[in-house]
Scaffold this active site. Structure first.
Site, PDB file in Angstrom:
ATOM      1  N   CYS A 114       1.722   0.481   4.996  1.00  0.00           N
ATOM      2  CA  CYS A 114       0.631   1.442   5.078  1.00  0.00           C
ATOM      3  C   CYS A 114       1.156   2.837   4.784  1.00  0.00           C
ATOM      4  O   CYS A 114       2.364   3.062   4.716  1.00  0.00           O
ATOM      5  CB  CYS A 114       0.001   1.421   6.470  1.00  0.00           C
ATOM      6  SG  CYS A 114      -0.702  -0.177   6.952  1.00  0.00           S
TER       7      CYS A 114
ATOM      8  N   ASN B 209       2.443   2.755  10.660  1.00  0.00           N
ATOM      9  CA  ASN B 209       2.965   1.961   9.552  1.00  0.00           C
ATOM     10  C   ASN B 209       4.124   1.131  10.079  1.00  0.00           C
ATOM     11  O   ASN B 209       5.083   1.681  10.621  1.00  0.00           O
ATOM     12  CB  ASN B 209       3.450   2.868   8.420  1.00  0.00           C
ATOM     13  CG  ASN B 209       4.152   2.097   7.314  1.00  0.00           C
ATOM     14  OD1 ASN B 209       3.828   0.941   7.047  1.00  0.00           O
ATOM     15  ND2 ASN B 209       5.124   2.730   6.667  1.00  0.00           N
ATOM     16  N   GLY B 210       4.043  -0.183   9.941  1.00  0.00           N
ATOM     17  CA  GLY B 210       5.119  -1.052  10.409  1.00  0.00           C
ATOM     18  C   GLY B 210       4.576  -2.316  11.041  1.00  0.00           C
ATOM     19  O   GLY B 210       3.476  -2.756  10.730  1.00  0.00           O
TER      20      GLY B 210
ATOM     21  N   TYR C 215      10.567  -1.173  -4.519  1.00  0.00           N
ATOM     22  CA  TYR C 215       9.192  -1.393  -4.963  1.00  0.00           C
ATOM     23  C   TYR C 215       8.165  -0.418  -4.406  1.00  0.00           C
ATOM     24  O   TYR C 215       7.378   0.146  -5.143  1.00  0.00           O
ATOM     25  CB  TYR C 215       8.774  -2.820  -4.610  1.00  0.00           C
ATOM     26  CG  TYR C 215       7.326  -3.145  -4.951  1.00  0.00           C
ATOM     27  CD1 TYR C 215       6.958  -3.442  -6.256  1.00  0.00           C
ATOM     28  CD2 TYR C 215       6.341  -3.131  -3.982  1.00  0.00           C
ATOM     29  CE1 TYR C 215       5.639  -3.730  -6.589  1.00  0.00           C
ATOM     30  CE2 TYR C 215       5.016  -3.415  -4.294  1.00  0.00           C
ATOM     31  CZ  TYR C 215       4.667  -3.707  -5.596  1.00  0.00           C
ATOM     32  OH  TYR C 215       3.368  -3.995  -5.913  1.00  0.00           O
TER      33      TYR C 215
ATOM     34  N   GLY D 133      -1.302   1.213   0.342  1.00  0.00           N
ATOM     35  CA  GLY D 133      -2.346   0.416   0.976  1.00  0.00           C
ATOM     36  C   GLY D 133      -3.675   0.608   0.290  1.00  0.00           C
ATOM     37  O   GLY D 133      -4.126   1.744   0.116  1.00  0.00           O
TER      38      GLY D 133
END
Length: 543
Positions: A2, A105-106, A260, A31
């Site tokens: 995210c 985020n995670g 990426y 996201g």
């Protein structure tokens, strides 16, 4: 994966929502399932707009105009598992204590024990299957232990430190306390990125928290500084406070950010993503040369798989003195296939996303360079597209080593059986994707290509390549249950049967067993599900 963002403007009469929206657009690659903004206006009132969809689809002039206030939090969501319900769009909100807005985020890996604690001890109701809501409530519960009518920075640091001692996993978070300020903190291993920056104005300083530095660059902020592992930062309009709230563990940022996920124009933990990908291309060139010589093969042209692998492919071609060509034309209006939620959807969208130009392939031995090979869905379709337009031989070179283990820190690699390299050697992978040969970057070369840009980082999380999970707490039983919960076909089946996934599954897959009714065994809800996490907070988004 995210994207998170927090913004505090020194001039509270200026609405921050337009800038947050622009910032979320720069993080859209992190996201594409849902997005949201919550702002804080006069008298500490929160204003919210969030829903499933892209930033450009959810935020128009009308919706942004209703988001009042000079500080706010934004989020773009990519679910690694579970529901695609609007209720799981972030930021999340709790009204007690003090009014807290939260973006995460995670992924947490000990959700089972945390849910038990929430229900039996803290008596807090978790309304969605997102571990982000769970993390928010752990934080809120720790903050509530102060018992104060008004809190200060010391109380917040204590609460965050207590929370970090309770939870296990990866988390980079931005929070906002009504009428107080914005907060950012990062897990003790620093697995997920978040940083801060400053912008000078005539009246004072504006402050930004974001997942990637590109947001600061585009918005005129300077002095980008990564939040340290185990550190918390509190910003109000009168002060900036930083503290190491727990002792940092082994600093191990996720190396897949550089391979990426992150934008090439971002700098994470002092490492330029662009430069790291250049180095990956240089390192991969050596391996390609060695393998081609061993197999007595030659290559006529190097072609990247858009977009992430372009930088590495160009460096590889230059180092091997080979022609570099753009053989695939990309449709900019199709999302990133890797983060699409279903295997069939990913496969269908590859050909919608890319078109091969026959003049660059016909009759040639082609070296396709990709950032990584995960499920093999995209690679298989791309190899076939190259052969369909006349490629003589197709060799695929991956900037990353074979991915043989699931990611438990917030990236959608749900099942070992879905990973094309799981249980396969290079030759079997080539056969599975239809290539004549597959060449992988070695793990030591990948690590060196990133670490050489910041020698202070001694370790990266490379668990998807070597199965070594930096947080610990992962065993075969965890994997087995994780795969059962997160496999694409199971996800589809559960969604069809119940319309929702087990409450303990978590956004990032930190799940625990659910029974046949989709409910967690041993965790009992302390209240009825109201179907909306925004009770008490109006959502201005309209269809």
């Amino acid at each position: 994966m995210c994207g998170i963002l927090g913004l505090l403007l020194h001039d509270s009469t200026i609405n921050c929502a337009p800038e947050i929206c622009e910032g979320l657009s720069l993080l859209q690659h992190r996201g594409q399932d849902a997005c949201g903004i919550v702002t804080c206006g006069p008298k500490g009132r929160f204003y919210q707009c969030k829903a499933n969809g892209m930033v450009r689809d959810i935020f128009d002039e009308s919706s942004i105009r209703k988001l009042i206030g000079g500080m706010g939090v934004g989020h773009v969501r990519y679910p690694t598992a579970g529901s695609f319900n609007n209720a799981e769009a972030q930021p999340f909100y709790v009204n007690s204590p003090y009014g807290i807005v939260f973006a995460h985020n995670g992924n947490l890996i000990n959700t089972s024990s945390l849910l038990q604690f929430m229900d039996a001890t803290a008596h807090r109701h978790i309304n969605t299957s997102s571990d982000s809501e769970l993390l928010l409530n752990i934080f809120a519960n720790n903050l509530q232990q102060t018992g104060k009518f008004r809190i200060n920075e010391e109380d917040i640091f204590t609460a965050i430190g207590g929370m970090m001692n309770q939870v296990k996993g990866a988390y980079a978070c931005v929070a906002m306390l009504a009428g107080f300020g914005i907060i950012a903190f990062r897990d003790p291993n620093g697995i997920r990125p978040v940083g801060m920056a400053t912008r000078k104005t005539e009246t004072g300083n504006d402050y930004l928290f974001a997942s990637e530095s590109v947001v600061a660059d585009a918005s005129g902020f300077t002095d980008w500084d990564d939040v340290k592992p185990g550190e918390a930062i509190i910003i109000t309009r009168s002060s900036v406070s930083r503290r190491q709230v727990v002792e940092p563990a082994t600093f191990a940022p996720d190396i897949f950010e550089y391979v990426y996920f992150a934008r090439p124009d971002s700098v994470l933990d002092g490492i330029s993503v662009y430069r790291s990908r250049m180095a990956m291309g240089d390192m991969l060139a050596e391996e390609v040369k060695r393998v081609l010589d061993r197999n007595a093969l030659s290559v006529d042209v190097v072609i990247p798989v858009p977009d992430t692998s372009r930088v590495a492919a160009l460096n590889l071609a230059q180092k091997l003195n080979l022609p570099y060509r753009e053989g695939f034309i990309k449709n900019r209006y199709v999302g990133r296939t890797f983060i699409m939620p279903g295997q069939q959807m990913r496969k269908k969208n590859v050909r919608r996303k890319l078109n091969a130009m026959a003049l660059e392939f016909s009759g040639k031995n082609v070296l396709l360079v990709d950032d990584s090979i995960v499920r093999g869905t995209t690679s298989r379709e791309i190899v076939q597209m190259a052969k369909d337009v006349g490629a003589k031989n197709v060799i695929v070179a991956s900037c990353a080593p074979p991915i043989r283990y699931p990611n438990i820190y917030g990236i959608d690699m749900p099942s070992r059986s879905e990973l094309v390299a799981y249980g396969r050697k290079e030759g079997a992978v080539a056969e599975a994707i239809g290539a004549d040969l597959v060449i992988f970057q070695t793990l030591p070369d990948l690590i060196e290509s990133v670490r050489q840009l910041n020698s202070n980082i001694k370790r990266f999380d490379c668990s998807v390549f070597d199965g070594d999970y930096v947080t610990g707490g992962v065993d075969e039983a965890y994997f087995s249950e994780l795969e059962r919960l997160r496999a694409d076909n199971v996800r589809s089946k559960v969604a069809m049967m119940t319309g929702e996934l087990g409450p303990a599954e978590g956004k990032g897959g930190g799940g625990v067993p659910v029974n046949g009714n989709g409910m967690d065994e041993g965790v009992v809800s302390s209240g009825t599900m109201n179907g909306d996490d925004t009770v008490g907070l109006h959502n201005s988004w309209k269809r």
